[in-house]
Design a protein around this motif. Structure first.
Motif, short mmCIF file in Angstrom:
data_model
loop_
_atom_site.label_atom_id
_atom_site.label_comp_id
_atom_site.label_asym_id
_atom_site.label_seq_id
_atom_site.Cartn_x
_atom_site.Cartn_y
_atom_site.Cartn_z
N TYR A 62 64.02 -39.78 2.36
CA TYR A 62 63.10 -39.54 1.25
C TYR A 62 62.47 -40.84 0.79
O TYR A 62 61.27 -40.89 0.50
CB TYR A 62 63.86 -38.88 0.09
N MET A 63 63.26 -41.90 0.72
CA MET A 63 62.74 -43.18 0.25
C MET A 63 61.63 -43.71 1.16
O MET A 63 60.54 -44.07 0.68
CB MET A 63 63.88 -44.21 0.16
N PHE A 64 61.88 -43.73 2.44
CA PHE A 64 60.85 -44.23 3.36
C PHE A 64 59.62 -43.34 3.38
O PHE A 64 58.49 -43.82 3.42
CB PHE A 64 61.42 -44.38 4.77
N GLY A 65 59.84 -42.03 3.33
CA GLY A 65 58.70 -41.11 3.29
C GLY A 65 57.86 -41.31 2.05
O GLY A 65 56.62 -41.30 2.10
N SER A 66 58.51 -41.54 0.92
CA SER A 66 57.79 -41.74 -0.34
C SER A 66 57.04 -43.06 -0.36
O SER A 66 56.08 -43.23 -1.12
CB SER A 66 58.78 -41.71 -1.51
#
Length: 215
Positions: free
Chosen positions: A53-57
Motif C-alpha cells: 500500500y505504501m509504495f502504491g500510494s
C-alpha cells in the motif's frame, strides 16, 4: 491470566522509532529506478500500512511494487537494528505494563523483524505473543491480527490496543476492544480523537491510564 487485562501494542510510533531505517529503505528503492524520491513526510504519513500500500500510494506502478519491496527489504535488513531505537519512556511503559497485564504486539512488520528488534532493544521477554504481517491474511485495520493475538494470550478481564494510527483504532473497534491512541507517532491528535476511545501523549501515559482503570 483471566483476571489480568491484556494490552496489545503497535510498534512503529508507539514503542519504537524506526523512521530512519524505513525512510532510507524507501529512498534506496526509488533511487534504484532513478525516480524522484518521495519526501520524508510523505513516507511517514503512510507508516503502519503494508509495504504494498505504501509504495502504491507513493506512485509506484503496480507491476513494479514487488521489486521495490525487495530492494527496500534488502536495505532494511542490513540497517534496521542499528537505525531503530525505543521511543522515550518506551521501556518504562512495557516494564510497568508487565506488572499488571498480559502483553502482546500487533504490527504490520514481519514477525521475524519485530522479534529481532524487540530482542535487540531488550523488551521481547515482556511479550507473550508477537503477531506480524506474515502471520495473518488481512493486516490492520482488519481485526484479524488482534483477534489472533487475543486467542494466543487467552481470556482476559479486559483488552486494549495502543497505537499511533487510525488503523490501530479501527482494528481494535472491529475486534471489540478498547482503543488508545498515542500522539508520539505519525498521526495528529485530531485524527486520533475522531476514532480512538481515548487519546494521550505517549505509551507510558496509556499504560498508566489502563492501570488506573483496572485498579
Amino acid at each position: 491470566m483471566m483476571n489480568k487485562p491484556t494490552i496489545l501494542f503497535d510498534l512503529d510510533g508507539t514503542l519504537i522509532d524506526s523512521t530512519e531505517a524505513i525512510v532510507n529503505g524507501f529512498y534506496k528503492a526509488f533511487r534504484s529506478y532513478n525516480l524522484t524520491e518521495p519526501t520524508k513526510a510523505q513516507i511517514c504519513s503512510l507508516v503502519g500500512h503494508p509495504l504494498e500500500y505504501m509504495f502504491g500510494s507513493l506512485g509506484v506502478k503496480e507491476h513494479l511494487i514487488a521489486d521495490f519491496i525487495a530492494i527496500y527489504k534488502d536495505d532494511y535488513r542490513q540497517n534496521y537494528l542499528a537505525q531503530t531505537t525505543l521511543l522515550p519512556s518506551g521501556f518504562e511503559a512495557v516494564s510497568k505494563a508487565s506488572e499488571f497485564a498480559n502483553l502482546g504486539v500487533v504490527t504490520t512488520k514481519t514477525s521475524l523483524y519485530s522479534k529481532n528488534l524487540l530482542e535487540n532493544l531488550g523488551i521481547l521477554k515482556y511479550f507473550s505473543v508477537v503477531i506480524g504481517r506474515d502471520d495473518v491474511t488481512h493486516p490492520k485495520p482488519n481485526p484479524e491480527p488482534i483477534l489472533k493475538a487475543l486467542e494466543a494470550i487467552g481470556k482476559s478481564s479486559k483488552s486494549y490496543m495502543i497505537g499511533d494510527t487510525p488503523m490501530d483504532a479501527k482494528a481494535a473497534k472491529s475486534a471489540g476492544i478498547f482503543s488508545i491512541g498515542v500522539t508520539c507517532g505519525y498521526e495528529s491528535r485530531e485524527n486520533l480523537e475522531s476514532i480512538c476511545d481515548y487519546v494521550c501523549l505517549d505509551t507510558l501515559s496509556a499504560v498508566e491510564y489502563i492501570k488506573i482503570s483496572n485498579s
